[in-house]
Design a protein around this motif. Sequence first.
Motif, PDB file in Angstrom:
ATOM      1  N   ASP A  48       0.830  -1.209   0.000  1.00 30.91           N
ATOM      2  CA  ASP A  48       0.000   0.000   0.000  1.00 30.91           C
ATOM      3  C   ASP A  48       0.863   1.258   0.000  1.00 30.91           C
ATOM      4  O   ASP A  48       0.539   2.241  -0.679  1.00 30.91           O
ATOM      5  N   THR A  49       1.948   1.220   0.760  1.00 33.94           N
ATOM      6  CA  THR A  49       2.818   2.391   0.839  1.00 33.94           C
ATOM      7  C   THR A  49       3.465   2.678  -0.507  1.00 33.94           C
ATOM      8  O   THR A  49       3.527   3.830  -0.954  1.00 33.94           O
ATOM      9  N   TYR A  50       3.943   1.632  -1.155  1.00 36.09           N
ATOM     10  CA  TYR A  50       4.558   1.805  -2.480  1.00 36.09           C
ATOM     11  C   TYR A  50       3.544   2.375  -3.471  1.00 36.09           C
ATOM     12  O   TYR A  50       3.839   3.318  -4.216  1.00 36.09           O
ATOM     13  N   THR A  51       2.346   1.810  -3.453  1.00 36.62           N
ATOM     14  CA  THR A  51       1.288   2.303  -4.348  1.00 36.62           C
ATOM     15  C   THR A  51       0.975   3.767  -4.059  1.00 36.62           C
ATOM     16  O   THR A  51       0.847   4.583  -4.993  1.00 36.62           O
ATOM     17  N   ASN A  52       0.830   4.105  -2.780  1.00 37.57           N
ATOM     18  CA  ASN A  52       0.519   5.486  -2.412  1.00 37.57           C
ATOM     19  C   ASN A  52       1.607   6.451  -2.875  1.00 37.57           C
ATOM     20  O   ASN A  52       1.317   7.524  -3.426  1.00 37.57           O
ATOM     21  N   ALA A  53       2.860   6.086  -2.633  1.00 38.59           N
ATOM     22  CA  ALA A  53       3.977   6.973  -2.979  1.00 38.59           C
ATOM     23  C   ALA A  53       4.014   7.256  -4.476  1.00 38.59           C
ATOM     24  O   ALA A  53       4.190   8.396  -4.910  1.00 38.59           O
ATOM     25  N   LYS A  79       8.136   1.904  10.736  1.00 33.08           N
ATOM     26  CA  LYS A  79       6.835   1.283  11.002  1.00 33.08           C
ATOM     27  C   LYS A  79       6.620   0.057  10.119  1.00 33.08           C
ATOM     28  O   LYS A  79       6.090  -0.973  10.573  1.00 33.08           O
ATOM     29  N   LEU A  80       7.061   0.142   8.867  1.00 30.89           N
ATOM     30  CA  LEU A  80       6.840  -0.939   7.905  1.00 30.89           C
ATOM     31  C   LEU A  80       7.789  -2.113   8.106  1.00 30.89           C
ATOM     32  O   LEU A  80       7.494  -3.230   7.676  1.00 30.89           O
ATOM     33  N   SER A  81       8.919  -1.885   8.761  1.00 28.51           N
ATOM     34  CA  SER A  81       9.958  -2.915   8.841  1.00 28.51           C
ATOM     35  C   SER A  81       9.774  -3.886   9.998  1.00 28.51           C
ATOM     36  O   SER A  81      10.516  -4.882  10.087  1.00 28.51           O
ATOM     37  N   ASN A  82       8.846  -3.612  10.907  1.00 28.97           N
ATOM     38  CA  ASN A  82       8.577  -4.501  12.045  1.00 28.97           C
ATOM     39  C   ASN A  82       9.846  -4.818  12.842  1.00 28.97           C
ATOM     40  O   ASN A  82      10.148  -5.985  13.133  1.00 28.97           O
ATOM     41  N   ASN A  83      10.601  -3.760  13.143  1.00 27.22           N
ATOM     42  CA  ASN A  83      11.793  -3.878  13.985  1.00 27.22           C
ATOM     43  C   ASN A  83      12.908  -4.724  13.370  1.00 27.22           C
ATOM     44  O   ASN A  83      13.794  -5.204  14.070  1.00 27.22           O
ATOM     45  N   ASN A  84      12.871  -4.900  12.069  1.00 30.94           N
ATOM     46  CA  ASN A  84      13.935  -5.614  11.358  1.00 30.94           C
ATOM     47  C   ASN A  84      14.844  -4.576  10.710  1.00 30.94           C
ATOM     48  O   ASN A  84      14.465  -3.960   9.710  1.00 30.94           O
ATOM     49  N   PRO A  85      16.055  -4.348  11.231  1.00 29.39           N
ATOM     50  CA  PRO A  85      16.907  -3.266  10.713  1.00 29.39           C
ATOM     51  C   PRO A  85      17.301  -3.447   9.245  1.00 29.39           C
ATOM     52  O   PRO A  85      17.435  -2.466   8.518  1.00 29.39           O
ATOM     53  N   MET A  86      17.494  -4.707   8.812  1.00 26.06           N
ATOM     54  CA  MET A  86      17.858  -4.923   7.413  1.00 26.06           C
ATOM     55  C   MET A  86      16.669  -4.645   6.486  1.00 26.06           C
ATOM     56  O   MET A  86      16.840  -4.114   5.388  1.00 26.06           O
ATOM     57  N   MET A  87      15.466  -4.991   6.947  1.00 23.93           N
ATOM     58  CA  MET A  87      14.278  -4.655   6.167  1.00 23.93           C
ATOM     59  C   MET A  87      14.101  -3.140   6.117  1.00 23.93           C
ATOM     60  O   MET A  87      13.689  -2.586   5.090  1.00 23.93           O
ATOM     61  N   GLU A  88      14.431  -2.473   7.206  1.00 22.01           N
ATOM     62  CA  GLU A  88      14.339  -1.018   7.236  1.00 22.01           C
ATOM     63  C   GLU A  88      15.252  -0.392   6.197  1.00 22.01           C
ATOM     64  O   GLU A  88      14.866   0.556   5.496  1.00 22.01           O
ATOM     65  N   VAL A  89      16.466  -0.929   6.054  1.00 25.58           N
ATOM     66  CA  VAL A  89      17.399  -0.430   5.039  1.00 25.58           C
ATOM     67  C   VAL A  89      16.856  -0.707   3.637  1.00 25.58           C
ATOM     68  O   VAL A  89      16.903   0.163   2.756  1.00 25.58           O
ATOM     69  N   ALA A  90      16.340  -1.918   3.432  1.00 28.00           N
ATOM     70  CA  ALA A  90      15.796  -2.272   2.117  1.00 28.00           C
ATOM     71  C   ALA A  90      14.641  -1.354   1.731  1.00 28.00           C
ATOM     72  O   ALA A  90      14.575  -0.840   0.608  1.00 28.00           O
ATOM     73  N   LEU A  91      13.725  -1.124   2.670  1.00 25.60           N
ATOM     74  CA  LEU A  91      12.579  -0.251   2.388  1.00 25.60           C
ATOM     75  C   LEU A  91      13.010   1.195   2.185  1.00 25.60           C
ATOM     76  O   LEU A  91      12.484   1.892   1.310  1.00 25.60           O
ATOM     77  N   SER A  92      13.962   1.646   2.974  1.00 27.21           N
ATOM     78  CA  SER A  92      14.460   3.018   2.822  1.00 27.21           C
ATOM     79  C   SER A  92      15.118   3.199   1.462  1.00 27.21           C
ATOM     80  O   SER A  92      15.020   4.279   0.851  1.00 27.21           O
ATOM     81  N   VAL A 110      14.235   1.533  -1.281  1.00 29.32           N
ATOM     82  CA  VAL A 110      13.132   1.581  -2.245  1.00 29.32           C
ATOM     83  C   VAL A 110      12.510   2.964  -2.285  1.00 29.32           C
ATOM     84  O   VAL A 110      12.292   3.541  -3.365  1.00 29.32           O
ATOM     85  N   PHE A 111      12.263   3.531  -1.105  1.00 28.88           N
ATOM     86  CA  PHE A 111      11.546   4.809  -1.068  1.00 28.88           C
ATOM     87  C   PHE A 111      12.464   6.010  -1.249  1.00 28.88           C
ATOM     88  O   PHE A 111      11.982   7.135  -1.406  1.00 28.88           O
ATOM     89  N   THR A 112      13.768   5.790  -1.244  1.00 27.05           N
ATOM     90  CA  THR A 112      14.686   6.825  -1.726  1.00 27.05           C
ATOM     91  C   THR A 112      14.467   7.030  -3.218  1.00 27.05           C
ATOM     92  O   THR A 112      14.536   8.144  -3.734  1.00 27.05           O
ATOM     93  N   ILE A 113      14.196   5.937  -3.902  1.00 30.60           N
ATOM     94  CA  ILE A 113      13.950   5.988  -5.344  1.00 30.60           C
ATOM     95  C   ILE A 113      12.484   6.322  -5.643  1.00 30.60           C
ATOM     96  O   ILE A 113      12.180   7.046  -6.583  1.00 30.60           O
ATOM     97  N   LYS A 114      11.567   5.835  -4.818  1.00 28.78           N
ATOM     98  CA  LYS A 114      10.130   5.952  -5.085  1.00 28.78           C
ATOM     99  C   LYS A 114       9.361   6.444  -3.864  1.00 28.78           C
ATOM    100  O   LYS A 114       8.719   5.658  -3.181  1.00 28.78           O
ATOM    101  N   TYR A 115       9.049   7.522  -3.539  1.00 26.04           N
ATOM    102  CA  TYR A 115       9.459   8.864  -3.784  1.00 26.04           C
ATOM    103  C   TYR A 115       9.385   9.569  -2.445  1.00 26.04           C
ATOM    104  O   TYR A 115       8.600  10.476  -2.277  1.00 26.04           O
TER     105      TYR A 115
END
Length: 458
Positions: A240-245, A270-283, A285-290
């Motif tokens: 949902d976040t990716y779609t919204n962005a 909030k999206l990473s559920n306390n997983n630091p590596m997932m937080e980096v991966a999501l960050s 993605v959203f550095t690129i999108k948007y």
Amino acid sequence: MALKALDIFKLTPKKNCKDCGFPTCMAFSMKVASGAVEVGKCPHMSDDAIAKLSEATAPLMKALKVGTGESEYTLGGETVLFRHEKTLVSRNRFAVQFCDGMSEEAVNDKIANMKLVDYVRIGEEMKVEFALLKYNGNKDAYVSLINKLKDSELKIAYIVDCEDADVAKEAVALLEGTNPIVYGANKDNYKAMIDVVKAANLALGVKASSLEELYSTVEAIQSAGYKELVLDVTGENIKDTYTNAVQVRRIALKEQDRTFGYPSIIFANKLSNNNPMMEVALSSVFTIKYGSIIVLDDIDYSKALPLFALRQNIYTDPQRPMRVEPKIYPINNPDENSPVLVTVDFALTYFIVSGDIERSKVPCWLVIPDAGGYSVLTSWAAGKFGGNSIAAFVKECGIAEKTNNRDLIIPGKVAVIKGDLEENLPDWNIIIGTEESMEIPKFLKDYQAKKAQELANA
């Protein structure tokens, strides 16, 4: 919809006076319509015409300035979806989240990490730019948290995350002079939140449970006369976040709907559920999108190095190569007996070459002339990295005063320039180095051993 050149021309004085720098009023109007020139550049345009045209010809995404002094940042102002279309202009920024429910030790640890992860890469300071201060209901602890961050000597901007307008007003008063973002407006409290930010013209963060609700809330805020907004596009999940962005950015730039023409904030923590590596991966993605602001739980080098490098690469003008400053770079503590190496000012080449020199442990002076920001062979082919230009820089930069060693080591791929260098630098011994940077450590160790043997035999 954007105005056409003819619409703009109708409001010009039609004098063809050339005071704007263009030969005719129509030529000026065409430049304004394309976004290349501001309408105010015409000194004879009436105030009414300027007022009428300014908003219509402004970028579809509003640019906001937040923070102050060294910590002032521009958010938004983008005109394209993809950097290859033109360029992306306003780097996304990273925020670390604090809240009033944290222990003093946890707060101190995050502050210490933010101070630690602060370094320079290719002339740009790499650090977390924002502290997001989340209010969870403990007003006294919240006030104490704000004061602690203010007294921490961190050079940051602030985001007040609070839906309670009265508490938000107190927080803004505590942060007076820092131009914070006040985040927390929604469909129920937006009028009270506008009252919090209106006097100081602060950016107002808007949140909603869906994209449709976000759109209607922004419409209501705009109707109330406030347009300094940051939109929270974080959804219930990653999809949902990716779609919204993407939808918010496309609606603003492609459908030219200014309702969504604002910078965005995304809570990767909030999206990473306390997983630091997932937080980096999501960050990433959203550095690129948007994401204009991406919120992290904390920062350390394992997060910072990939995120900051990605951001720097994405937000570099693709038409301008990344360069380092042309100058002398000492590596491994060189002295008056250390040799001199030369390479180009293309940032990637510099970091690879300097890293391999460091690995050799051999003290060296690395001389970087102005080579146009290109790679070794490209700059040589363009005539920017030849015997004449290198020799001129060697003479001007003062390297001869720093070392008595007259060995000048050049990249092996441009061995052809050795003759020109010998002619232009008769006092220097020109040595052809390696063709590949990975061969530098062995080359320099062999060079050092040879020099030591020569000295022993002397």
